[in-house]
Design a protein around this motif. Sequence first.
Motif, PDB file in Angstrom:
ATOM      1  N   UNK A 197       0.807  -1.206   0.000  1.00  0.00           N
ATOM      2  CA  UNK A 197       0.000   0.000   0.000  1.00  0.00           C
ATOM      3  C   UNK A 197       0.846   1.265   0.000  1.00  0.00           C
ATOM      4  N   UNK A 198       1.923   1.295   0.764  1.00  0.00           N
ATOM      5  CA  UNK A 198       2.793   2.478   0.835  1.00  0.00           C
ATOM      6  C   UNK A 198       4.087   2.153   0.097  1.00  0.00           C
ATOM      7  N   UNK A 199       4.326   2.875  -0.992  1.00  0.00           N
ATOM      8  CA  UNK A 199       5.481   2.600  -1.857  1.00  0.00           C
ATOM      9  C   UNK A 199       6.805   2.612  -1.092  1.00  0.00           C
ATOM     10  N   UNK A 200       6.893   3.385  -0.020  1.00  0.00           N
ATOM     11  CA  UNK A 200       8.147   3.464   0.748  1.00  0.00           C
ATOM     12  C   UNK A 200       8.434   2.177   1.521  1.00  0.00           C
ATOM     13  N   UNK A 201       7.460   1.299   1.635  1.00  0.00           N
ATOM     14  CA  UNK A 201       7.644   0.049   2.374  1.00  0.00           C
ATOM     15  C   UNK A 201       7.970  -1.149   1.490  1.00  0.00           C
ATOM     16  N   UNK A 202       8.058  -0.942   0.181  1.00  0.00           N
ATOM     17  CA  UNK A 202       8.276  -2.057  -0.746  1.00  0.00           C
ATOM     18  C   UNK A 202       9.554  -2.821  -0.412  1.00  0.00           C
ATOM     19  N   UNK A 203      10.655  -2.098  -0.178  1.00  0.00           N
ATOM     20  CA  UNK A 203      11.921  -2.792   0.096  1.00  0.00           C
ATOM     21  C   UNK A 203      11.872  -3.537   1.433  1.00  0.00           C
ATOM     22  N   UNK A 204      11.179  -2.982   2.424  1.00  0.00           N
ATOM     23  CA  UNK A 204      11.059  -3.659   3.724  1.00  0.00           C
ATOM     24  C   UNK A 204      10.247  -4.948   3.586  1.00  0.00           C
ATOM     25  N   UNK A 205       9.172  -4.926   2.787  1.00  0.00           N
ATOM     26  CA  UNK A 205       8.346  -6.110   2.565  1.00  0.00           C
ATOM     27  C   UNK A 205       9.156  -7.161   1.808  1.00  0.00           C
ATOM     28  N   UNK A 206       9.882  -6.712   0.781  1.00  0.00           N
ATOM     29  CA  UNK A 206      10.711  -7.641  -0.009  1.00  0.00           C
ATOM     30  C   UNK A 206      11.759  -8.310   0.887  1.00  0.00           C
ATOM     31  N   UNK A 207      12.411  -7.532   1.735  1.00  0.00           N
ATOM     32  CA  UNK A 207      13.430  -8.059   2.638  1.00  0.00           C
ATOM     33  C   UNK A 207      12.819  -9.065   3.619  1.00  0.00           C
ATOM     34  N   UNK A 208      11.644  -8.750   4.150  1.00  0.00           N
ATOM     35  CA  UNK A 208      10.977  -9.641   5.109  1.00  0.00           C
ATOM     36  C   UNK A 208      10.631 -10.973   4.456  1.00  0.00           C
ATOM     37  N   UNK A 209      10.186 -10.942   3.201  1.00  0.00           N
ATOM     38  CA  UNK A 209       9.828 -12.184   2.501  1.00  0.00           C
ATOM     39  C   UNK A 209      11.078 -13.010   2.231  1.00  0.00           C
ATOM     40  N   UNK A 210      12.151 -12.348   1.791  1.00  0.00           N
ATOM     41  CA  UNK A 210      13.411 -13.071   1.527  1.00  0.00           C
ATOM     42  C   UNK A 210      13.953 -13.731   2.799  1.00  0.00           C
TER      43      UNK A 210
END
Length: 185
Positions: A70-83
């Motif tokens: 939802x918030x574009x600034x969180x994309x890298x944090x979500x990607x890192x959490x999934x990895x």
Amino acid sequence: MADTLFKDLERRMKGAIDSLKHEFSGLRTGRANTAMLDPVTVDVYGAMMPINQVATVSTPEARMLSVQVWDRSNVSAVEKAIRNSGLGLNPMTEGATLRIPVPELSEERRREMSKVAAKYAEQSRIAVRNVRRDGMDDVKKLEKDGEIGQDEAKKWSDRIQKLTDDMIAQIDQVLAHKEKEIMQV
């Protein structure tokens, strides 16, 4: 008094089994499932939040997950959490959307997933046994306070033990089904 105690124990033990089934829904079996990402927590806004509170997870295809952040600034944090989740997933970023192909499970990975399933089942067994211990303590307290006699306390203890055995048998059955599902190619 003892009947309400027994119903409460049964409810709590069933809660442990429901929790196990929820945990199992997040275990990978080779098909994409939105529940796979339920255990993933993301470090955003200075707190750890479940992924479903920062993004929408969907399955556009049988072997693909889509995470719309939802918030574009969180994309890298979500990607890192999934990895870093230990699920063996490798997300690809496309703007605010993460596409996550669900790879075919190798034999080794299937065995690892079976071990994780067994660990979840053991945690549920422990939860059921803790509920049994609480019930037994309550029965002993009722007996000590003189509210029930020795024979009735023995009867209730036997009922609680039988309920515990039934619940653990259900946990074993759910585990066997999940292991069969995981090992299926």
